[in-house]
Design an enzyme around this catalytic site. Structure first.
Site, PDB file in Angstrom:
ATOM      1  CG  HIS A   1      -1.828   1.116   1.349  1.00  0.00           C
ATOM      2  ND1 HIS A   1      -2.962   1.218   0.597  1.00  0.00           N
ATOM      3  CD2 HIS A   1      -1.792   2.217   2.134  1.00  0.00           C
ATOM      4  CE1 HIS A   1      -3.584   2.325   0.910  1.00  0.00           C
ATOM      5  NE2 HIS A   1      -2.905   2.963   1.839  1.00  0.00           N
TER       6      HIS A   1
ATOM      7  CE1 TYR B   1       0.553   3.393  -5.471  1.00  0.00           C
ATOM      8  CE2 TYR B   1       1.714   4.297  -3.591  1.00  0.00           C
ATOM      9  CZ  TYR B   1       0.598   4.247  -4.385  1.00  0.00           C
ATOM     10  OH  TYR B   1      -0.490   5.036  -4.111  1.00  0.00           O
TER      11      TYR B   1
ATOM     12  CG  HIS C   1     -10.366   3.895   2.695  1.00  0.00           C
ATOM     13  ND1 HIS C   1     -10.943   4.205   3.881  1.00  0.00           N
ATOM     14  CD2 HIS C   1      -9.037   3.763   2.972  1.00  0.00           C
ATOM     15  CE1 HIS C   1     -10.037   4.293   4.828  1.00  0.00           C
ATOM     16  NE2 HIS C   1      -8.872   4.019   4.307  1.00  0.00           N
TER      17      HIS C   1
END
Ligand SMILES: Nc1ncnc2c1ncn2[C@@H]1O[C@H](COP(=O)(O)OP(=O)(O)O)[C@@H](O)[C@H]1O
Ligand SMILES: [Mg+2]
EC number: 6.3.5.3
Lengths: 758, 224, 82, 82
Positions: A63, A66, A112
């Site tokens: 997260h 990357y 999200h």
């Protein structure tokens, strides 16, 4: 799995770590791989302390780092078209675009997804909160939000848990912040059943000179943490929730993985921060999102000169039992971190006090290039910040075109049985219009405030949202987001380009000139070579198309591991396009409002049904190839639409996308409260005319007085243009075939979501 | 001398800038008032704007009611100062007992944002003089807790005294008793309503410009 | 009630307001929901078990909330809030 | 709690949902708020009187709500809700 729960009676200081090289640490539970852990010990030349391990593990998670996507995302920079408009490119909290008259606009979309599945309301709410802080951290006043959403099947019981909660959460947070919601998407598909996609976009406006960057320079400058107190929220959330496929093991006891948002606190944070910006009091600023203080301190230091010293004891806590590792990892919402010169410290704190925002000096910028963190007087972190924030692992994940791709593409939707009679055609139009994906979304969007701030020129259900940014000159921006996972499943390269093309077309339909792109790449597990291939193809496709259209990617977000067991979601690149319009009073709405005006179809129609709404609704089929991408045609169409808006040649425009022509005409008619009489153009059969999803098309309503001027312009520029009918009456009539009363179409479209969710 | 209309900003107020814009478009001078300040800066009228003061935690308007600025406003409203409470402002007025009744959770339990048709029932208040009694207007409505409730006696009294100023038409969007969208105090200087006239002052951004009438009304009243 | 470790913005807003209103000495405020259920039949152990089940699966969101079931004015029941 | 004569849409929505979830036999549901206050000092009659005052003027809106003050797990107090 909290680091403290391992038998470590004594505080794990840097000194202690150096003396006890053999102490086992829970790196695997924290999501680190063996080689990653070994790299940390090499960087530090000793084992990490618990606190250091906490920082590396969150910052090196998928997260935050990357690590799987980086090698592909580079293309967005490498292939970026030359653009004078780009003031800040990829890499900062959000990109910044010059929109003229001294204004700059920043915008970004973020996901999200996983948190919203676990706790829909709070997951979605904090998603909005997070993206708004990103925009704020650039120095901008947030002015609008959008929410591209994907859910499982509309009639699945779990969708009834997830959707209302997500919508209430987005509304609850965004409405309370006072940001108009100006658009988004709602897509249902069973591939999202266990993995709904909750993406949120925010756009902000500032003057050029107000751009702020996230970096800490100037030894002696204060590091100030302000906003909410730090609690145990979402500890491990970043690495466990956002980066690994769900499993219940190893969640820390008593440390909620769920973060709860406090929009009121965020509203105060926004006003307070803007006042601080206005007085020029910050040297650098960063929001606290995933990975909390670990991220903010290491990124600020890494982007600056490197040296920073933090006293963790000074961090205001909501829960006194938190360990230093937990304080570093906490994802408590509504916090920001600023770097402030000593002269400005007092005034900074004063403004925070005015807004009832807690602000604390937690450390300072130092000479040198180490990030040092202290707890109870002892040093628990001593790291080169770049190794935490910017030099994380990079993976060349293997990828391979899945073996089923050929069979999928060979299963041509063109071979599906088509309606044979006028009655069948009519019935299928009604089914299409009433299907959950095409149906009216107002049950959802009515829960969002679209009026607040008083600058909303266009909002849902228009093609793009439009915001006035200068009340005197009428300068404005338009935004649209799009993404079609069905197309991308059939061909990820083309699918990503089609997402861009659609958003680009939507922005142009409002009369705005597309300028720049943000994207949220939602995919399955990068450890699956087939998924990784989809990802590689989609990024390549998007980068190539951005180059051709001259719209650089300014920033975005990657969400991986959207899968349940072995089954990944459709590859879902969501693309947001930002456009500028010099005079918002010239905008083109979508509604047909003048009886007698002519309806023209712009663009060419071919038999293209692969991935179409028709194939899904009528045949529950996904196969073949998506519609052909034609970026040159998109570009021309956009120029025509922009010129027509500027010169007042059209009164309405609506782009064609899923559902094809009949869907677009229905929407424009229903919105305007008027019917239309349509004629099938020569060379087309009625079915293809109504349902094909060929791209680079739009319908426009042209006043009779403008007809010649408009068609002359199209012909002169080789824009395909066909007169297909006239606005009239209270039904949509396909001449010689059928007529459907507008009321029936409206009812079919409006009933669906209300029946399912109200 | 231009008329000065104060717009209060509480922490969490959202439509304060919109209200100020509306005041300006109507030809008066908007004056920013701060919740923590008792001083009303010599304004001729006050608007309590929409939003979520104090996050609307506890109850909408419940915490704002106790702010220093409200002390002065309550006092001067009793002495005749024109006060308009929009949405959250209406809730603050009810919590402050300047207006009777209370606003409760919408009966359908969702926040709702829609263009709402209203009937102006009383065109004699400080804020409605530029309308005609019975006139129908359309302005945006957006709230989660807009259901107007009061006991039967209070409702009857409001009706009998002509103190129901606006009523919802077409749909009752929140379950308000007797379709009440807005009310006034006995003197007619204090008006509260759930819909948002400040969002209907420009053709570009609002569904209509019907909302302007509120702000021109008070202007005329003050100049007169 | 929200679990103790979960942020309670409402409770905090109330707590912050109290001193301004002249109420001192409140160390903590938490806000939660309260449901009053009237049962059609007798409130026996079976009925209570059903109510607890209702609380667990529906009335409370056990991801972030604890709950207790109590029989009005009489028995006091501790629920299994997680 | 909302006064009995005031419509309680939240409670009603809960009640309507129950049979769909397989919970029968609930004759009425009302939803209200619950505050847990932790006092800094002793919970004596003076402190309780302050809390009652707090409830009357601030925590509850007595135009539409009743309230009760109760000392946790020990004394049971009836408030003057109107
Ligand atoms: N979740 C949402 N939030 C806000 N607006 C939405 C949402 N979903 C759809 N919309 C709006 O509804 C309208 C129709 O959506 P869609 O059919 O996806 O548009 P298009 O096909 O033109 O991209 C658009 O204005 C879009 O912005
Ligand atoms: Mg569109």
């Amino acid at each position: 799995m909290s680091p403290t729960s391992h038998a470590r009676p004594q505080l794990d200081t840097v000194k202690h770590a150096a003396e006890t090289p053999d102490t086992p640490l829970p790196w695997a539970e924290l999501g680190l791989k063996q080689d990653e852990y070994e790299r940390i010990t090499q960087i530090l030349d000793r084992r990490p302390t618990g606190a250091e391990l906490a920082m590396y593990s969150v910052m090196w998670s998928e997260h935050c780092s990357y690590k799987s996507s980086k090698v592909h995302l580079r293309q967005f920079g490498e292939k970026a078209p030359a653009s004078d408009a780009l003031l800040v490119g990829i890499g900062e909290n959000a990109g910044v675009v010059d929109v003229g008259q001294g204004y700059a606009v920043t915008f970004k979309v973020e996901s999200h997804n996983h948190p919203s599945y676990i706790e829909p309301y709070q997951g979605a709410a904090t998603g909005v909160g997070g993206i708004v802080r990103d925009i704020l951290a650039m120095g901008a006043r947030p002015v609008a939000v959008m929410d591209p959403l994907r859910f499982g099947a509309a009639d699945h019981p779990d969708t009834h848990r997830v959707l209302p909660g997500v919508v209430a959460g987005i509304g609850g947070y965004g409405n309370c912040l006072g940001l108009p919601n100006i658009g988004g998407e709602v897509v249902f598909d069973s591939c999202y059943q266990g993995n709904p996609l909750v993406n949120a976009l925010c756009v902000g406006v500032m003057r050029h000179e107000d751009i702020h960057l996230a970096k800490a320079t100037g030894p002696g400058n204060r590091v100030i943490l302000y906003g909410a107190r730090t609690g145990g929220d979402g500890i491990g959330g970043v690495s466990v929730l956002a980066s690994e496929t769900f499993d219940d093991s190893g969640k820390p006891a008593k440390r909620p993985a769920v973060q709860v948002g406090d929009p009121f606190q965020e509203k105060l944070l926004i006003e307070c921060t803007l006042e601080i910006f206005a007085e020029g009091l910050v040297a650098g600023i960063q929001d606290l999102g995933g990975a909390g203080l670990s991220c903010a301190t290491s990124e600020l230091a890494s982007a600056g000169s490197g040296g920073m010293r933090i006293d963790l004891d000074t961090v205001p806590l909501r829960d006194a039992s938190l360990s230093p590792e937990e304080i570093l990892m906490s994802e408590s919402q509504e916090r920001m971190c600023a770097v402030v010169t000593p002269e400005n410290e007092a005034r900074f704190l004063e403004i925070c006090a005015k807004w009832d925002v807690i602000a604390t000096v937690i450390g300072e910028v130092t000479e040198g290039d180490r990030l040092e963190i202290f707890w109870r007087g002892e040093q628990i972190v001593d790291v080169p910040p770049r190794t935490v924030a910017h030099e994380g692992p990079v993976y060349q994940r293997p990828f391979a075109r899945p073996d089923w791709q050929d069979a999928l593409q060979a299963d041509d939707a063109g071979a599906l049985p088509r309606p044979r009679t006028a009655d069948e055609l009519r019935a299928q139009v009604l089914r299409l219009v009433g299907s959950p994906n095409q149906a009216d979304k107002s049950w959802i969007t009515d829960q969002y405030d679209r009026y607040v701030l008083g600058n909303t020129v266009l909002a849902q259900p228009e093609d793009g949202g439009m915001i006035r940014i200068d009340e005197d000159t009428n300068l404005g921006v338009a935004l649209a987001t799009d993404g079609n996972g069905r197309y991308a499943k059939l061909d990820p390269y083309a699918g990503a380009q089609l997402a861009l093309a659609e958003a680009y077309r939507n922005v142009a339909a409002t009369g705005a000139r597309p300028l720049a792109v943000t994207d949220c790449l939602n995919f399955g597990s990068p450890e699956d070579p087939a998924v990784m291939w989809q990802f590689a193809e989609a990024t390549r496709g998007l980068a190539d198309a951005c180059q051709t259209l001259g719209t650089p990617v300014t920033g975005g977000n990657v969400s991986l591991y959207n899968q349940t067991g072995e089954v990944a979601i459709h590859p879902t690149p969501v693309v947001g396009v930002l456009g500028v319009i010099d005079d918002v009073t010239r905008r083109t709405p979508m509604a047909f409002t003048e009886p007698g005006q002519l309806i023209y179809l712009l663009g060419d129609t071919a038999e293209e049904f692969g991935g179409s709404a028709w194939s899904q609704v009528v045949h529950d089929h996904l196969g073949g190839r998506p519609p052909r991408v034609d970026l040159a045609a998109e570009r021309l169409l956009a120029e025509i639409l922009i010129a027509a808006s500027r010169d007042g040649m059209v009164d309405a425009a609506h782009d064609l996308s899923d559902g094809g022509l009949i869907q677009a005409v229905t929407e424009s008619c229903v919105r305007g409260g008027l019917g239309a009489r349509l004629v099938v153009p020569d060379g087309l059969d009625p079915f293809t005319f109504l349902f094909s999803e060929s791209t680079a098309r739009a319908v426009v309503a042209v006043p009779r007085s403008e007809e010649t001027r408009f068609t002359d312009m199209c012909v002169a520029r080789s824009q395909p243009v066909t007169r297909i009918g006239v606005i009239d009456g209270d039904a949509i009539e396909l001449q010689g075939r059928f007529a459907i009363p507008l009321a029936e179409l409206r009812e079919a479209g409006e009933r669906t979501l209300r029946a399912l969710f109200a | 001398m231009t008329t000065r209309v104060g717009v209060v900003t509480f922490p969490g107020s959202l439509d304060d800038r919109d209200a100020a814009r509306a005041v300006k478009l109507a030809g008066a001078e908007p004056v920013a008032l701060w919740h923590g300040d008792k001083d009303l800066r010599q304004v001729d009228a006050v608007i309590l704007p929409g939003g979520f003061s104090y996050g609307d935690y506890l109850r909408c308007g419940a915490i704002a009611r106790f702010s220093p600025v409200m002390e002065t406003i309550v006092e001067q409203a009793r002495a005749g100062l024109p006060v308009l409470g929009i949405c959250n402002g209406f809730q603050v007025l009810c919590e402050s007992h300047l207006l009777p009744g209370a606003l409760t959770r919408n009966d359908h339990l969702h926040f709702i944002c829609r263009d709402q048709r209203l009937r102006v029932e009383n065109a004699d208040t400080a804020w409605t003089a530029d309308f005609a009694a019975g006139q129908e207007i359309t302005v945006p409505l957006k709230n989660g807790e807009g259901g107007y409730v009061a006991d039967e006696r209070t409702l009857d009294e409001l009706e009998a005294e002509g103190r129901v100023v606006f009523r919802y038409l077409d749909v009752n969007p929140n379950g308000s008793r007797r379709d009440i969208a807005g009310i006034t105090n006995a003197a007619g200087n204090v008006v509260g309503l759930m819909p948002h006239p400040e969002h209907a002052v420009e053709a570009l951004t609002g569904p209509t410009t019907d909302g302007l009438g509120f702000f021109t009304s008070v202007l005329r009243k003050l100049v007169a | 009630m929200l679990k103790p470790e979960i942020l309670d913005p409402q409770g905090q807003a109330v707590q912050r307001a109290l001193p301004r209103l002249g109420f001192e000495g409140v160390a903590d405020v938490r806000q939660g929901k309260r449901f009053e259920l009237e049962l059609a039949g007798p409130v026996d152990e079976a009925a209570l078990e059903r109510v607890r089940e209702m609380a667990r699966t529906f009335l409370a969101n056990t991801v972030i909330e604890d709950f207790r079931v109590r029989v009005a004015e009489e028995v006091e029941e501790e629920g299994v809030g997680r």
